[in-house]
Structure formats: structure tokens, C-alpha cells
Motif scaffolding. Sequence first.
Motif, short mmCIF file in Angstrom:
data_model
loop_
_atom_site.label_atom_id
_atom_site.label_comp_id
_atom_site.label_asym_id
_atom_site.label_seq_id
_atom_site.Cartn_x
_atom_site.Cartn_y
_atom_site.Cartn_z
N ASN A 42 0.80 -1.22 0.00
CA ASN A 42 0.00 0.00 0.00
C ASN A 42 0.83 1.27 0.00
O ASN A 42 0.28 2.38 -0.15
N LYS B 196 -3.01 3.65 7.79
CA LYS B 196 -3.80 2.47 7.43
C LYS B 196 -5.24 2.63 7.90
O LYS B 196 -6.20 2.35 7.16
N ARG C 106 -7.03 5.09 5.75
CA ARG C 106 -7.30 4.49 4.45
C ARG C 106 -8.52 3.57 4.51
O ARG C 106 -9.31 3.49 3.57
N TYR D 266 -6.30 -7.41 1.63
CA TYR D 266 -6.47 -5.98 1.35
C TYR D 266 -7.96 -5.67 1.45
O TYR D 266 -8.80 -6.58 1.47
N GLU E 160 -8.06 -0.17 -1.02
CA GLU E 160 -6.62 -0.35 -1.26
C GLU E 160 -6.36 -0.94 -2.64
O GLU E 160 -5.45 -0.51 -3.36
#
Length: 353
Positions: free
Chosen positions: A51, A191, A194, A328, A332
Motif C-alpha cells: 500500500n 492504514k 485508508r 487488502y 486499497e
Amino acid sequence: MSEKLYVTSTNAHKFIHSILTGNGVPSDHASIISDCLVQADLRGVDTHGTNRIPSYMERIRQGVLVAGITPALTQITPVVAQVDGRNGFGFVAAQTGMARAIEMAREFGIGFVSVKHSNHFGMSAWVVQQALDAGMMSLVFTNSSPALPVWGGREKLMGVSPLACGAPAGKQRPFILDMAPSIAARGKIYKAARRGEKIPADWALDGEGNPTEDPNRALDGVMLPMGGPKGSALAVMMDVFSGVLSGSAFAGHVTNPYDPSKPADVGHFLVAIKPDLFMGLEEFKERMDYLYQRVVRSEKMAGVDRIYYPGEIEQITHEERLKTGIPYVQAEVDALNREADKVGAEHIVISCP
């Protein structure tokens, strides 16, 4: 929680390699970078894995990271060398540096390498693993962009710069320590942002200095050091050995890897040590095995089912993800596929767990 989509390590490696070469990275360098990012994903360190590709590619497009440059190695003394990363990928500069440290350690027992003008090199444990694969102990330091206040301060000044080290063993798992001086790695906040997830309230402060569970507000504020002044002091130590000593940026002047406005100028400090300097190699490995057993078999506190050796959880995750694939979320995958579209590469291949 979003539904997980799984990708095999082989497919992830192929995908990353195609994105990198499509952006002008030489194939041999792309292999090193792909290996490192996939190893992070396999170990469960998703914050430093595949990522990261969009941010790295944006830095190439903005001209603040040189895609095709080769690091320059200078020998200083028989056991000391320096690598000039020349603003290329930190993975390649660190791999070059540790390779030279290992060579010196084989001949002289120890090798020190300082790396200057580098970039983010992902998960520090992969550099430790490079030394372990050569049968070496290691120390791996790096500095990073400001995210932590010094103890008693309120501004971002020190980086969340990981301290990593390792030692081989015999029949048991090797010792691998890779930790940040903050309560949590900053990558975990990226993260969470995201993925639209909350963070624990004790990880960071927002821009007004208040505890927050919102990762986006946390990114506007500061990370919190582990152990108060102890974590703060470790962050300063990383800056001394990685930034001041190397000639790279330090004291809050390293550029954030998500900021494409100027070169990062990261510094690293790498040490390889031959483990049989003071005893035979087999005796050393037996002693490491004994240490492992003493740690994991020690009496457990209430509520604890198992005691893990440093690095063991990540090694177990690595073994599991080799079988199940790397997880994922759709956002992502979409971001990664947009990078593929920009260079005409194939989309990442999703498989079933």
C-alpha cells in the motif's frame, strides 16, 4: 470492517514489480523493492507493504525521488563504509549498505555502514532478515519525518524512527526486534485512515492537543511516545546515529514520504556482527535456543495463553499468509489498480483465501 480481498505473495510481487518498472525503476532494483514490500505484507506489517506504492510513485512523478539511480558506496576504513543513496529508493540503499556490512563482518567480525541522502525503506525487519540470512547479528537504525514531540514539547520534531536488531538461532526462531519509539507506528494511523477505521485514544493527539480516535485528526496532530521520556529519548537517539552522523537531514527536517514537495534526505545506520566472535557458532546458537525456551516457557501472568518471543508473531503471520494470501480492502485494491492504469500494467490478481 471492510471485506478482505486476498492476493498471493507471488501475484503481489509480480504486480509491484510491473508498477515499479513502468515508472522507470530498473528491474533488479524493482525486485529488491518488491521483495521488501511483500515481506512486510506477509509479516502482517501492512503499513509498510504494497500500500506504500501510490505514495512512492507520486514522489517519482513529482521528481523528488529518482527512480533509476544506483547508490554510491565509499569505503572509509576496513570496517566502516558509507552509502550515498543519491535520492533513490531507500530499499536499494539499505540493501547495498547491509550487503557491504555483512562482507566486512565476515572478514573482520563487524561492519558499520552509514547511509545518507536516502528515502523511506519500509519495514526495518527486512534489513535484519538480510543479515540473518547471512548468519549475522545486526543493528538497523533509521530516522524519519517529524511526528513525535520531544518529552515536554507539543510540536512535531522527532520521527517515529524504528529500532531494529536481530540474532540467528539454531533449532528455534531467530530473535528479531523491530519497534517504533511511539505507542504505535504512524503507518498504522495511515492504514486506519485508508480503511475508515478508528484508532485507540492513547495513540495520538489532534491539532489542539486532545486525545483522538480519528486517524485523520491524529495526522494533523502528534504521535505519543511509548514510555513518555524514554520513547522520546529513543527517537532522539535514532536521529543522532542516522541523521547527524550520516550527513542527512535531522532535527525535524526529514520530509514525510507522503509529501511529494521535496526530497526526503533520510539517513540510516547499519551494523552487521559475526556471532562467533567470542565462542563457537554452535555454542552461540545453542545459547540463543536456550534463551528462546526460557522466554516462551516462563510463567504466564493471569489471562495470558501464550508468551511470544520478539518477532515471533510476525513470523507466524508470515507462515499463515503464505498459505492464505495477503489481505487488502477494496479501497486499497482500487488505489493500487489506479497506479497500474497509469503505466498500462495489469491489475492486481485477487484470489480466494
